[in-house]
Design a protein around this motif. Structure first.
Motif, PDB file in Angstrom:
ATOM      1  N   HIS A  50       0.845  -1.201   0.000  1.00 20.77           N
ATOM      2  CA  HIS A  50       0.000   0.000   0.000  1.00 20.77           C
ATOM      3  C   HIS A  50       0.882   1.253   0.000  1.00 20.77           C
ATOM      4  CE1 HIS A  50      -2.883   3.030   1.511  1.00 20.77           C
ATOM      5  NE2 HIS A  50      -3.832   2.228   1.041  1.00 20.77           N
ATOM      6  N   ARG A  51       1.959   1.230   0.773  1.00 23.71           N
ATOM      7  CA  ARG A  51       2.880   2.372   0.810  1.00 23.71           C
ATOM      8  C   ARG A  51       3.495   2.616  -0.568  1.00 23.71           C
ATOM      9  NH1 ARG A  51       7.763   1.492   4.749  1.00 23.71           N
ATOM     10  NH2 ARG A  51       8.010  -0.234   3.311  1.00 23.71           N
ATOM     11  N   GLY A  52       3.944   1.537  -1.224  1.00 24.78           N
ATOM     12  CA  GLY A  52       4.581   1.673  -2.529  1.00 24.78           C
ATOM     13  C   GLY A  52       3.634   2.183  -3.595  1.00 24.78           C
ATOM     14  N   LEU A  53       2.417   1.634  -3.642  1.00 24.74           N
ATOM     15  CA  LEU A  53       1.450   2.057  -4.654  1.00 24.74           C
ATOM     16  C   LEU A  53       0.926   3.459  -4.384  1.00 24.74           C
ATOM     17  CD1 LEU A  53      -0.603  -1.246  -5.217  1.00 24.74           C
ATOM     18  CD2 LEU A  53       1.169  -0.255  -6.688  1.00 24.74           C
ATOM     19  N   LYS A 118       6.286   8.437   5.571  1.00 24.56           N
ATOM     20  CA  LYS A 118       6.636   8.386   6.988  1.00 24.56           C
ATOM     21  C   LYS A 118       5.547   7.706   7.813  1.00 24.56           C
ATOM     22  CE  LYS A 118       9.691  12.422   7.147  1.00 24.56           C
ATOM     23  NZ  LYS A 118       9.859  13.819   7.632  1.00 24.56           N
ATOM     24  N   GLN A 119       4.283   8.019   7.521  1.00 19.37           N
ATOM     25  CA  GLN A 119       3.174   7.453   8.286  1.00 19.37           C
ATOM     26  C   GLN A 119       3.091   5.935   8.083  1.00 19.37           C
ATOM     27  OE1 GLN A 119       1.350   9.242  10.493  1.00 19.37           O
ATOM     28  NE2 GLN A 119       2.669  10.951   9.925  1.00 19.37           N
ATOM     29  N   HIS A 120       3.226   5.494   6.857  1.00 20.45           N
ATOM     30  CA  HIS A 120       3.227   4.051   6.577  1.00 20.45           C
ATOM     31  C   HIS A 120       4.386   3.361   7.299  1.00 20.45           C
ATOM     32  CE1 HIS A 120       0.406   4.818   3.231  1.00 20.45           C
ATOM     33  NE2 HIS A 120       0.162   3.510   3.252  1.00 20.45           N
ATOM     34  N   THR A 121       5.556   3.991   7.236  1.00 18.48           N
ATOM     35  CA  THR A 121       6.757   3.396   7.820  1.00 18.48           C
ATOM     36  C   THR A 121       6.628   3.277   9.335  1.00 18.48           C
ATOM     37  OG1 THR A 121       8.093   4.265   5.998  1.00 18.48           O
ATOM     38  CG2 THR A 121       9.270   3.610   7.992  1.00 18.48           C
ATOM     39  N   GLN A 122       6.015   4.261   9.973  1.00 15.63           N
ATOM     40  CA  GLN A 122       5.783   4.194  11.417  1.00 15.63           C
ATOM     41  C   GLN A 122       4.849   3.044  11.769  1.00 15.63           C
ATOM     42  OE1 GLN A 122       4.381   8.003  12.803  1.00 15.63           O
ATOM     43  NE2 GLN A 122       6.258   9.069  12.186  1.00 15.63           N
ATOM     44  N   ALA A 162      13.122  -7.238   4.593  1.00 19.68           N
ATOM     45  CA  ALA A 162      11.983  -7.068   3.686  1.00 19.68           C
ATOM     46  C   ALA A 162      11.447  -5.643   3.779  1.00 19.68           C
ATOM     47  CB  ALA A 162      10.889  -8.079   4.013  1.00 19.68           C
ATOM     48  N   GLU A 163      11.484  -5.066   4.981  1.00 22.88           N
ATOM     49  CA  GLU A 163      11.044  -3.676   5.163  1.00 22.88           C
ATOM     50  C   GLU A 163      12.024  -2.699   4.522  1.00 22.88           C
ATOM     51  OE1 GLU A 163       9.425   0.023   6.495  1.00 22.88           O
ATOM     52  OE2 GLU A 163       8.771  -1.828   5.552  1.00 22.88           O
ATOM     53  N   ILE A 164      13.311  -2.990   4.594  1.00 24.44           N
ATOM     54  CA  ILE A 164      14.303  -2.147   3.926  1.00 24.44           C
ATOM     55  C   ILE A 164      14.021  -2.105   2.422  1.00 24.44           C
ATOM     56  CG2 ILE A 164      16.741  -2.081   3.203  1.00 24.44           C
ATOM     57  CD1 ILE A 164      17.392  -3.072   6.092  1.00 24.44           C
ATOM     58  N   ILE A 165      13.758  -3.272   1.861  1.00 25.30           N
ATOM     59  CA  ILE A 165      13.441  -3.332   0.428  1.00 25.30           C
ATOM     60  C   ILE A 165      12.112  -2.639   0.158  1.00 25.30           C
ATOM     61  CG2 ILE A 165      12.990  -4.860  -1.535  1.00 25.30           C
ATOM     62  CD1 ILE A 165      14.822  -6.921  -0.168  1.00 25.30           C
ATOM     63  N   GLY A 166      11.155  -2.807   1.091  1.00 26.55           N
ATOM     64  CA  GLY A 166       9.865  -2.138   0.941  1.00 26.55           C
ATOM     65  C   GLY A 166      10.014  -0.623   0.908  1.00 26.55           C
ATOM     66  N   GLN A 167      10.899  -0.093   1.744  1.00 20.52           N
ATOM     67  CA  GLN A 167      11.142   1.348   1.734  1.00 20.52           C
ATOM     68  C   GLN A 167      11.787   1.782   0.418  1.00 20.52           C
ATOM     69  OE1 GLN A 167      13.137   2.902   5.234  1.00 20.52           O
ATOM     70  NE2 GLN A 167      12.016   1.513   6.585  1.00 20.52           N
ATOM     71  N   SER A 168      12.737   0.981  -0.058  1.00 19.91           N
ATOM     72  CA  SER A 168      13.388   1.319  -1.332  1.00 19.91           C
ATOM     73  C   SER A 168      12.385   1.215  -2.484  1.00 19.91           C
ATOM     74  CB  SER A 168      14.591   0.405  -1.586  1.00 19.91           C
ATOM     75  OG  SER A 168      14.191  -0.899  -1.943  1.00 19.91           O
ATOM     76  N   ARG A 169      11.411   0.302  -2.342  1.00 16.21           N
ATOM     77  CA  ARG A 169      10.374   0.179  -3.378  1.00 16.21           C
ATOM     78  C   ARG A 169       9.507   1.434  -3.408  1.00 16.21           C
ATOM     79  NH1 ARG A 169       6.181  -4.757  -2.950  1.00 16.21           N
ATOM     80  NH2 ARG A 169       5.666  -3.654  -1.011  1.00 16.21           N
ATOM     81  N   LEU A 192      19.745   2.451   2.076  1.00 15.53           N
ATOM     82  CA  LEU A 192      18.970   1.213   1.999  1.00 15.53           C
ATOM     83  C   LEU A 192      19.705   0.159   1.182  1.00 15.53           C
ATOM     84  CD1 LEU A 192      15.465   2.856   1.410  1.00 15.53           C
ATOM     85  CD2 LEU A 192      16.196   1.657   3.484  1.00 15.53           C
ATOM     86  N   GLN A 193      20.352   0.607   0.127  1.00 15.75           N
ATOM     87  CA  GLN A 193      21.139  -0.301  -0.719  1.00 15.75           C
ATOM     88  C   GLN A 193      22.273  -0.941   0.079  1.00 15.75           C
ATOM     89  OE1 GLN A 193      23.626   1.655  -3.520  1.00 15.75           O
ATOM     90  NE2 GLN A 193      23.520   0.016  -5.053  1.00 15.75           N
ATOM     91  N   GLN A 194      22.942  -0.161   0.912  1.00 15.14           N
ATOM     92  CA  GLN A 194      24.027  -0.689   1.749  1.00 15.14           C
ATOM     93  C   GLN A 194      23.510  -1.728   2.743  1.00 15.14           C
ATOM     94  OE1 GLN A 194      26.089   2.623   3.598  1.00 15.14           O
ATOM     95  NE2 GLN A 194      26.268   3.688   1.635  1.00 15.14           N
TER      96      GLN A 194
END
Length: 278
Positions: A50-53, A118-122, A162-169, A192-194
Motif C-alpha cells: 500500500h505504501r509503494g502504490l 513516513k506514516q506508513h513506515t511508522q 523485507a522492510e528495507i526493500i519495501g522502503q526502497s520500493r 537502503l542499498q548498503q
C-alpha cells in the motif's frame, strides 16, 4: 511399606502428567503464536505494498487507485482476524497500529507524499515490533526451538530486510513516477542499498534449516541473493547515478517486489519447519 510405594508411584504419575500437560500447553501456545505471526506478517506485506502504490498515486499515477482499494480490503480482513484473537495485546502496539491506520486510510490525493511514506513506515515499525513480541510471548525462540538456532534472525533481521526493500520500493517508485531523484532520496536509497548488501553478506548465511529441508533452503537463499543483487544494481544505475530517470515505475515496483517475495519464501519455509517440530 506398601503405602510409601503407592505414594511414590502417585508422585511419579503426577510429575509425568504435569510434564505432559506443560508440553501440551506450550505446543498450543506455539501453534497459536505461529498463526498470529502469519497474520501479522501478511498484514505487514499489505501495508508495505500500500505504501509503494500510494507513493506512485501521490506522484501522479492515478491508475493505482483500484489496487489501493483492494489492498485496503485485504488489510481490513487481516485486522478483523487479529482483533478477534484474544492473545494479541489490544492496548499496546496493536492498538497504536489500528488507530494510526484508521486515520491514514483516507483517499486524499492532496496528501504530501513524504508524509505518506513516513506514516506508513511508522505503522510498519509497530507491526514489526508486534511480530517479534508475539514470537517471544509464544516461545518461538532459540531456547524453545533448539533445532532452529537462527530462528531469532527470522523474526528480526529477515522481516527487517523485507522492510528495507519495501522502503526502497516506495521511494524508488515515487522517483520513477515523478522522474526526479532529489539529493535526499539519493542518500536514502544509498543507505537502503548498503543495508541490503549487509543482509546478503551477513544475515542470509546465518539462517539454518532442519535436516530434510536443506536443499530447498539453499535454493531459496540463492534466489533471494540473486534478486536482491539485481535490485541493488538497478537502484545504483537507474536511480542514484542516472542523469535522467528512464526506468518505468511499474518495472521498478515489480523488481523490488520480486526481492521481497524471495525473502517471504524464506520466511514461509522457516514457518513450515517450525510447524513440523511443534
Amino acid at each position: 511399606m506398601e503405602i510409601y510405594l503407592i505414594i511414590l508411584l502417585l508422585i511419579i504419575l503426577f510429575s509425568v502428567s504435569l510434564h505432559h500437560y506443560k508440553i501440551k500447553k506450550q505446543k498450543n501456545l506455539q501453534r497459536q503464536g505461529l498463526a498470529n505471526i502469519s497474520h501479522i506478517k501478511l498484514l505487514i506485506s499489505i501495508i508495505q505494498t500500500h505504501r509503494g502504490l500510494s507513493s506512485a498515486w501521490l506522484n501522479g499515477d492515478l491508475s493505482k487507485q483500484a489496487m489501493l482499494l483492494t489492498l485496503e480490503q485485504q488489510a481490513h480482513n487481516e485486522i478483523e482476524q487479529l482483533d478477534n484473537e484474544t492473545t494479541v495485546d489490544k492496548n499496546g502496539r496493536w492498538g497504536s497500529f489500528t488507530d494510526h491506520w484508521g486515520r491514514l486510510n483516507k483517499h486524499d490525493n492532496t496528501r504530501d507524499a513524504e508524509n505518506n511514506f513516513k506514516q506508513h513506515t511508522q505503522m510498519i515499525a509497530s507491526l514489526l515490533y508486534l511480530l517479534e513480541d508475539e514470537a517471544e510471548r509464544s516461545h518461538l525462540n532459540t531456547m524453545s526451538l533448539p533445532n532452529l538456532p537462527s530462528i531469532g534472525f527470522v523474526w528480526r533481521e529477515l522481516v527487517a530486510t523485507a522492510e528495507i526493500i519495501g522502503q526502497s520500493r516506495a521511494i524508488g517508485t515515487g522517483v520513477a513516477t515523478s522522474k526526479k531523484c532529489t539529493s535526499v532520496n539519493k542518500i536514502r536509497l544509498s543507505f537502503l542499498q548498503q543495508n541490503m548488501q549487509k543482509t546478503i553478506n551477513d544475515t542470509l548465511p546465518k539462517l539454518t534449516s532442519l535436516e530434510g529441508f536443506t536443499g530447498k533452503h539453499s535454493e531459496l537463499l540463492k534466489a533471494a541473493k540473486s534478486k536482491m543483487e539485481l535490485l541493488s544494481k538497478t537502484i545504483e544505475c537507474e536511480l542514484i547515478a542516472a542523469n535522467e530517470i528512464s526506468i518505468n515505475q511499474d518495472e521498478y515496483f515489480a523488481l523490488a517486489t520480486n526481492s521481497i517475495k524471495a525473502l517471504d519464501e524464506i520466511f514461509n519455509h522457516q514457518v513450515q519447519q517450525i510447524e513440523k517440530i511443534i
